[in-house]
Design a protein around this motif. Structure first.
Motif, PDB file in Angstrom:
ATOM      1  N   THR A  43       4.915 -13.181  -3.539  1.00 52.36           N
ATOM      2  CA  THR A  43       4.731 -12.455  -2.282  1.00 52.36           C
ATOM      3  C   THR A  43       6.090 -11.958  -1.810  1.00 52.36           C
ATOM      4  O   THR A  43       7.122 -12.583  -2.073  1.00 52.36           O
ATOM      5  CB  THR A  43       4.105 -13.329  -1.167  1.00 52.36           C
ATOM      6  OG1 THR A  43       4.946 -14.453  -0.930  1.00 52.36           O
ATOM      7  CG2 THR A  43       2.710 -13.787  -1.532  1.00 52.36           C
ATOM      8  N   THR A  56       2.321  -9.122   8.067  1.00 51.85           N
ATOM      9  CA  THR A  56       1.971  -8.314   6.903  1.00 51.85           C
ATOM     10  C   THR A  56       2.868  -8.738   5.748  1.00 51.85           C
ATOM     11  O   THR A  56       4.060  -8.949   5.933  1.00 51.85           O
ATOM     12  CB  THR A  56       2.152  -6.814   7.206  1.00 51.85           C
ATOM     13  OG1 THR A  56       1.224  -6.463   8.251  1.00 51.85           O
ATOM     14  CG2 THR A  56       1.867  -5.952   5.989  1.00 51.85           C
ATOM     15  N   THR A  70      -0.397  -5.546  -3.500  1.00 50.12           N
ATOM     16  CA  THR A  70      -1.393  -5.351  -2.445  1.00 50.12           C
ATOM     17  C   THR A  70      -0.703  -5.571  -1.108  1.00 50.12           C
ATOM     18  O   THR A  70       0.208  -6.397  -1.005  1.00 50.12           O
ATOM     19  CB  THR A  70      -2.568  -6.345  -2.556  1.00 50.12           C
ATOM     20  OG1 THR A  70      -2.068  -7.684  -2.467  1.00 50.12           O
ATOM     21  CG2 THR A  70      -3.331  -6.169  -3.860  1.00 50.12           C
ATOM     22  N   ASN A  72      -1.225  -6.874   2.636  1.00 49.56           N
ATOM     23  CA  ASN A  72      -2.140  -7.790   3.305  1.00 49.56           C
ATOM     24  C   ASN A  72      -1.661  -8.062   4.724  1.00 49.56           C
ATOM     25  O   ASN A  72      -0.463  -8.203   4.954  1.00 49.56           O
ATOM     26  CB  ASN A  72      -2.183  -9.128   2.561  1.00 49.56           C
ATOM     27  CG  ASN A  72      -2.465  -8.941   1.087  1.00 49.56           C
ATOM     28  OD1 ASN A  72      -3.603  -8.875   0.688  1.00 49.56           O
ATOM     29  ND2 ASN A  72      -1.412  -8.832   0.276  1.00 49.56           N
ATOM     30  N   TRP A  85      -6.825 -12.993   5.769  1.00 43.05           N
ATOM     31  CA  TRP A  85      -6.035 -11.768   5.681  1.00 43.05           C
ATOM     32  C   TRP A  85      -6.876 -10.666   5.063  1.00 43.05           C
ATOM     33  O   TRP A  85      -7.784 -10.902   4.290  1.00 43.05           O
ATOM     34  CB  TRP A  85      -4.722 -11.948   4.928  1.00 43.05           C
ATOM     35  CG  TRP A  85      -4.812 -12.531   3.562  1.00 43.05           C
ATOM     36  CD1 TRP A  85      -5.073 -11.876   2.397  1.00 43.05           C
ATOM     37  CD2 TRP A  85      -4.616 -13.899   3.216  1.00 43.05           C
ATOM     38  NE1 TRP A  85      -5.054 -12.759   1.353  1.00 43.05           N
ATOM     39  CE2 TRP A  85      -4.765 -14.003   1.826  1.00 43.05           C
ATOM     40  CE3 TRP A  85      -4.316 -15.046   3.946  1.00 43.05           C
ATOM     41  CZ2 TRP A  85      -4.639 -15.213   1.156  1.00 43.05           C
ATOM     42  CZ3 TRP A  85      -4.186 -16.250   3.283  1.00 43.05           C
ATOM     43  CH2 TRP A  85      -4.351 -16.321   1.900  1.00 43.05           C
ATOM     44  N   HIS A  86      -6.555  -9.450   5.493  1.00 47.80           N
ATOM     45  CA  HIS A  86      -7.220  -8.243   5.004  1.00 47.80           C
ATOM     46  C   HIS A  86      -6.306  -7.594   3.982  1.00 47.80           C
ATOM     47  O   HIS A  86      -5.124  -7.378   4.242  1.00 47.80           O
ATOM     48  CB  HIS A  86      -7.487  -7.280   6.169  1.00 47.80           C
ATOM     49  CG  HIS A  86      -8.074  -5.992   5.729  1.00 47.80           C
ATOM     50  ND1 HIS A  86      -7.354  -4.829   5.684  1.00 47.80           N
ATOM     51  CD2 HIS A  86      -9.325  -5.690   5.301  1.00 47.80           C
ATOM     52  CE1 HIS A  86      -8.129  -3.852   5.255  1.00 47.80           C
ATOM     53  NE2 HIS A  86      -9.332  -4.349   5.019  1.00 47.80           N
ATOM     54  N   THR A  87      -6.866  -7.297   2.815  1.00 48.31           N
ATOM     55  CA  THR A  87      -6.132  -6.620   1.751  1.00 48.31           C
ATOM     56  C   THR A  87      -6.491  -5.144   1.818  1.00 48.31           C
ATOM     57  O   THR A  87      -7.615  -4.748   1.498  1.00 48.31           O
ATOM     58  CB  THR A  87      -6.487  -7.215   0.375  1.00 48.31           C
ATOM     59  OG1 THR A  87      -6.213  -8.616   0.411  1.00 48.31           O
ATOM     60  CG2 THR A  87      -5.681  -6.561  -0.736  1.00 48.31           C
ATOM     61  N   ARG A  88      -5.537  -4.349   2.293  1.00 47.19           N
ATOM     62  CA  ARG A  88      -5.806  -2.922   2.538  1.00 47.19           C
ATOM     63  C   ARG A  88      -6.237  -2.167   1.301  1.00 47.19           C
ATOM     64  O   ARG A  88      -7.151  -1.347   1.353  1.00 47.19           O
ATOM     65  CB  ARG A  88      -4.565  -2.253   3.123  1.00 47.19           C
ATOM     66  CG  ARG A  88      -4.309  -2.631   4.541  1.00 47.19           C
ATOM     67  CD  ARG A  88      -3.159  -1.834   5.104  1.00 47.19           C
ATOM     68  NE  ARG A  88      -2.365  -2.713   5.947  1.00 47.19           N
ATOM     69  CZ  ARG A  88      -1.135  -2.504   6.287  1.00 47.19           C
ATOM     70  NH1 ARG A  88      -0.501  -1.424   5.878  1.00 47.19           N
ATOM     71  NH2 ARG A  88      -0.494  -3.351   7.055  1.00 47.19           N
TER      72      ARG A  88
END
Length: 164
Positions: A43, A56, A70, A72, A85-88
């Motif tokens: 990450t 983010t 990705t 996130n 978390w949202h993975t765009r």
């Protein structure tokens, strides 16, 4: 391709024989997923320390010869209970929920696709991952492996919740 199968929710739970705070400390440590996930290997973040609400980060993934980032954003951060978390790039929302269960914790991992897979994710999966349905099947196996790793790390760790 079967869109319902390709974009299906993934949902699995595991019972861990430690208190929720130990499991929580693993979930908010960015190193955990890079060790626990068969696909995520690194990450990139702007800060050090545990994940925080609204943060983010970039996740670096590898599957065979395919390598991709990705973006996130931590969307849910309910201390000791839930992080998501949202993975765009894919449209996925990854959620980890902790529930106290006697002397242990039930950890639930979910992958939801509330708006379906993005066009980018579909193309990428088709070209480099053998198709989105195949990749979803792999991710289902990855959820099991991730939960098993977290269970082992939490139960084998000394008092700080981190594996030695």
């Amino acid at each position: 391709m079967n869109p319902e199968r390709a974009e299906r929710d993934l949902d699995e739970s595991i019972r861990i024989h430690v208190a929720p705070d130990r499991v929580w400390s693993l979930l908010i440590d960015p190193r955990t997923m890079t060790q626990a996930s068969p696909e995520l290997f690194a990450t990139t973040r702007r800060r050090r320390g545990p994940l925080r609400a609204g943060e983010t980060f970039v996740g670096w993934n590898r599957n065979g010869l395919a390598l991709w980032p990705t973006v996130n954003t931590v969307t849910t951060f309910d201390i000791g209970r839930e992080i998501a978390w949202h993975t765009r790039s894919s449209g996925a929302v990854w959620t980890y929920t902790l529930t106290a269960d006697g002397d242990g914790t039930v950890l639930r991992e979910r992958r939801q696709m509330p708006d379906g897979a993005s066009a980018t994710a579909r193309l990428f999966a088709r070209v480099l991952l053998g198709g989105i349905e195949r990749h979803t099947d792999e991710l289902s196996e990855h959820v099991s492996a991730t939960l098993a790793w977290i269970k082992t790390a939490a139960e084998d760790a000394p008092g700080d919740g981190r594996p030695e």
